[in-house]
Write a protein that holds these residues in place. Structure first.
Motif, PDB file in Angstrom:
ATOM      1  N   GLN A  77      69.705  60.530  64.175  1.00 12.28           N
ATOM      2  CA  GLN A  77      69.719  60.692  65.605  1.00 12.28           C
ATOM      3  C   GLN A  77      68.511  61.335  66.200  1.00 12.28           C
ATOM      4  OE1 GLN A  77      72.074  61.672  63.240  1.00 12.28           O
ATOM      5  NE2 GLN A  77      73.974  61.536  63.738  1.00 12.28           N
ATOM      6  N   LYS A  78      68.341  61.111  67.339  1.00 13.49           N
ATOM      7  CA  LYS A  78      67.232  61.920  68.384  1.00 13.49           C
ATOM      8  C   LYS A  78      67.973  62.637  69.425  1.00 13.49           C
ATOM      9  CE  LYS A  78      63.996  58.319  67.100  1.00 13.49           C
ATOM     10  NZ  LYS A  78      62.998  56.961  67.287  1.00 13.49           N
ATOM     11  N   PRO A  79      68.647  63.603  69.042  1.00 15.37           N
ATOM     12  CA  PRO A  79      69.114  64.434  70.470  1.00 15.37           C
ATOM     13  C   PRO A  79      68.124  64.697  71.404  1.00 15.37           C
ATOM     14  CG  PRO A  79      68.919  65.887  68.312  1.00 15.37           C
ATOM     15  CD  PRO A  79      68.273  64.539  67.952  1.00 15.37           C
ATOM     16  N   ASN A  80      68.885  65.019  72.625  1.00 13.88           N
ATOM     17  CA  ASN A  80      68.022  65.373  73.817  1.00 13.88           C
ATOM     18  C   ASN A  80      68.743  67.053  74.275  1.00 13.88           C
ATOM     19  OD1 ASN A  80      65.942  63.339  74.126  1.00 13.88           O
ATOM     20  ND2 ASN A  80      67.994  61.898  74.487  1.00 13.88           N
ATOM     21  N   ASP A  81      69.794  67.260  73.756  1.00 15.35           N
ATOM     22  CA  ASP A  81      70.499  68.474  74.595  1.00 15.35           C
ATOM     23  C   ASP A  81      71.175  69.005  73.198  1.00 15.35           C
ATOM     24  OD1 ASP A  81      72.638  70.077  75.617  1.00 15.35           O
ATOM     25  OD2 ASP A  81      72.113  68.926  77.658  1.00 15.35           O
ATOM     26  N   TRP A  82      71.286  70.258  73.088  1.00 12.93           N
ATOM     27  CA  TRP A  82      72.036  71.179  72.063  1.00 12.93           C
ATOM     28  C   TRP A  82      73.347  70.672  72.170  1.00 12.93           C
ATOM     29  CZ3 TRP A  82      75.439  74.835  73.248  1.00 12.93           C
ATOM     30  CH2 TRP A  82      75.539  75.419  74.560  1.00 12.93           C
ATOM     31  N   LEU A 117      67.748  72.774  69.094  1.00 13.59           N
ATOM     32  CA  LEU A 117      67.228  71.435  69.558  1.00 13.59           C
ATOM     33  C   LEU A 117      66.121  70.975  69.044  1.00 13.59           C
ATOM     34  CD1 LEU A 117      67.764  68.887  71.240  1.00 13.59           C
ATOM     35  CD2 LEU A 117      66.793  69.972  73.275  1.00 13.59           C
ATOM     36  N   GLU A 162      75.151  68.412  72.469  1.00 10.20           N
ATOM     37  CA  GLU A 162      75.376  67.076  71.558  1.00 10.20           C
ATOM     38  C   GLU A 162      75.909  67.360  70.252  1.00 10.20           C
ATOM     39  OE1 GLU A 162      72.351  63.937  71.395  1.00 10.20           O
ATOM     40  OE2 GLU A 162      71.605  64.768  73.099  1.00 10.20           O
ATOM     41  N   SER A 208      69.655  76.470  73.544  1.00  6.77           N
ATOM     42  CA  SER A 208      68.335  75.796  73.474  1.00  6.77           C
ATOM     43  C   SER A 208      68.462  75.151  71.830  1.00  6.77           C
ATOM     44  CB  SER A 208      67.131  76.448  73.565  1.00  6.77           C
ATOM     45  OG  SER A 208      67.175  77.327  72.692  1.00  6.77           O
ATOM     46  N   SER A 262      64.646  64.763  62.925  1.00  4.24           N
ATOM     47  CA  SER A 262      64.647  63.405  63.306  1.00  4.24           C
ATOM     48  C   SER A 262      63.119  63.061  63.023  1.00  4.24           C
ATOM     49  CB  SER A 262      64.823  63.111  64.734  1.00  4.24           C
ATOM     50  OG  SER A 262      64.760  61.972  65.170  1.00  4.24           O
ATOM     51  N   GLN A 278      65.235  68.164  66.412  1.00  7.41           N
ATOM     52  CA  GLN A 278      64.280  66.984  66.840  1.00  7.41           C
ATOM     53  C   GLN A 278      63.026  66.944  65.686  1.00  7.41           C
ATOM     54  OE1 GLN A 278      63.201  68.594  70.585  1.00  7.41           O
ATOM     55  NE2 GLN A 278      64.315  67.131  71.722  1.00  7.41           N
TER      56      GLN A 278
END
Length: 350
Positions: free
Chosen positions: A331-336, A317, A338, A350, A324, A321
């Motif tokens: 994309q701007k991921p907040n959870d692995w 993650l 995804e 993580s 990004s 980020q």
């Protein structure tokens, strides 16, 4: 183009580099690989691209012991053929996956992330194999930190900019100098598979003055006179980062749920074997990869506490980020979860 050492042929479709240059969407890649297709029986063959390196040890164990075939048979899939093809880098592996020449790729986690981003989520992680410490080493006596590198230095990595080692390097550069310094260091890197890079580092006639690799290559290099550590991935990331990751397309995954689950089960069984019998794991690795390290040395290396073999992702993650922030993906991921398929969502990643 990255050198492919085996028989894979590549149809004239967009390659990984073309995707990176153009920011092409999944639609540009072709419906055969990424688009929806008619329902059909599960595949009778699973084609996997692998790479050399100890972070892929569970895959070597699964290959040698026929564990994928074992779990496929248990799932009711008889006579499944599993083909393993060795490539030299994550870039070559990604090209093979995009071309449809293979169904799954085993490479570094960040190599999966770049395809996940560039294909709008049509490529995702299946399962991980390892998160081993990586060291940037140099034979240049004047280089002891990132600040010591000059334009005359060349850092060998399997891929440029977006591979596992370049990701750790990029995060370290961002921390030390800011994002604006990334291209200066990217210009120093050259794409070279680990075995070739190790040879180049020993040959003072080449322009390779540093190599960012993984076990067992870095341990062999550090045994050479004058070679020393410049950077350690564990220090940069605050822990291990996945450098062994299996990934595939949503098209293949969705059409082959039993075969995908069988592969995940095979990797998990292989990881359990490594934990129980490290010497046998070392013998299997050498039988598959034919590298110049003794069984005793490799057994000792596998047994070190920092050698993490796990199906769960580690620090991917933060890597996504970073991509990004650097503009490598939109994309701007907040959870692995995804960028991984559901088969491993229950793991503490993580």
């Amino acid at each position: 183009m990255d050198r492919i050492l085996t028989r894979i042929g590549t149809p004239p479709i967009p390659t990984r580099r073309q995707l990176l240059r153009t920011g092409a969407s999944a639609a540009a890649i072709g419906t055969e690989l990424l688009g929806a297709g008619p329902a059909r029986a599960e595949a009778s063959e699973l084609r996997i691209a692998k790479q050399p390196g100890l972070s892929y040890l569970p895959a070597a164990v699964a290959e040698h012991l026929g564990l994928v075939e074992k779990h496929a048979t248990a799932a009711g899939l008889s006579d499944v053929k599993v083909s393993w093809t060795r490539l030299t880098s994550g870039g070559a592996s990604n090209d093979a996956l995009l071309s449809g020449s293979v169904d799954m790729v085993i490479s570094g986690g960040p190599n999966m992330l770049i395809l996940w981003g560039k294909t709008s989520g049509r490529v995702k992680g299946v399962v991980c194999t390892g998160a081993l410490p990586m060291k940037l080493v140099s034979n240049n006596p004047n280089v002891h930190s990132l600040a010591d590198f000059t334009a005359t230095d060349r850092i060998a990595t399997p891929t440029i900019r977006v591979g596992t080692q370049p990701t750790v390097l990029g995060i370290a550069v961002e921390k030390a100098f800011g994002l604006n310094a990334l291209e200066r260091f990217n210009a120093m890197t050259i794409a070279m598979g680990h075995p070739d890079a190790m040879i180049a580092l020993q040959n003072k006639g080449t322009n390779v003055t540093a190599h960012f690799s993984l076990p067992p290559f870095q341990e062999q290099e550090l045994a050479l006179p004058g070679v020393h550590t410049v950077l350690d991935s564990v220090n940069v990331m605050g822990g291990p980062i996945t450098n062994g990751c299996v990934y595939s397309t949503t098209t293949f995954h969705d059409a082959n749920p039993k075969l995908t689950a069988a592969f995940v089960a095979a990797i998990r069984e292989a990881i359990a074997l490594i934990g129980q019998d490290k010497r046998r794991a070392a013998e299997i690795y050498l039988a598959v990869n034919k590298e110049k390290i003794s069984v005793d040395e490799l057994t000792d290396l596998i047994g070190r506490p920092e050698m993490v073999f796990t199906a769960a992702p580690a620090n991917l993650l933060p890597a996504a980020q970073f991509f990004s922030r650097a503009g490598y993906i939109k994309q701007k991921p907040n959870d692995w979860r995804e960028f991984f398929f559901p088969e491993v969502h229950d793991l503490g990643g993580s």
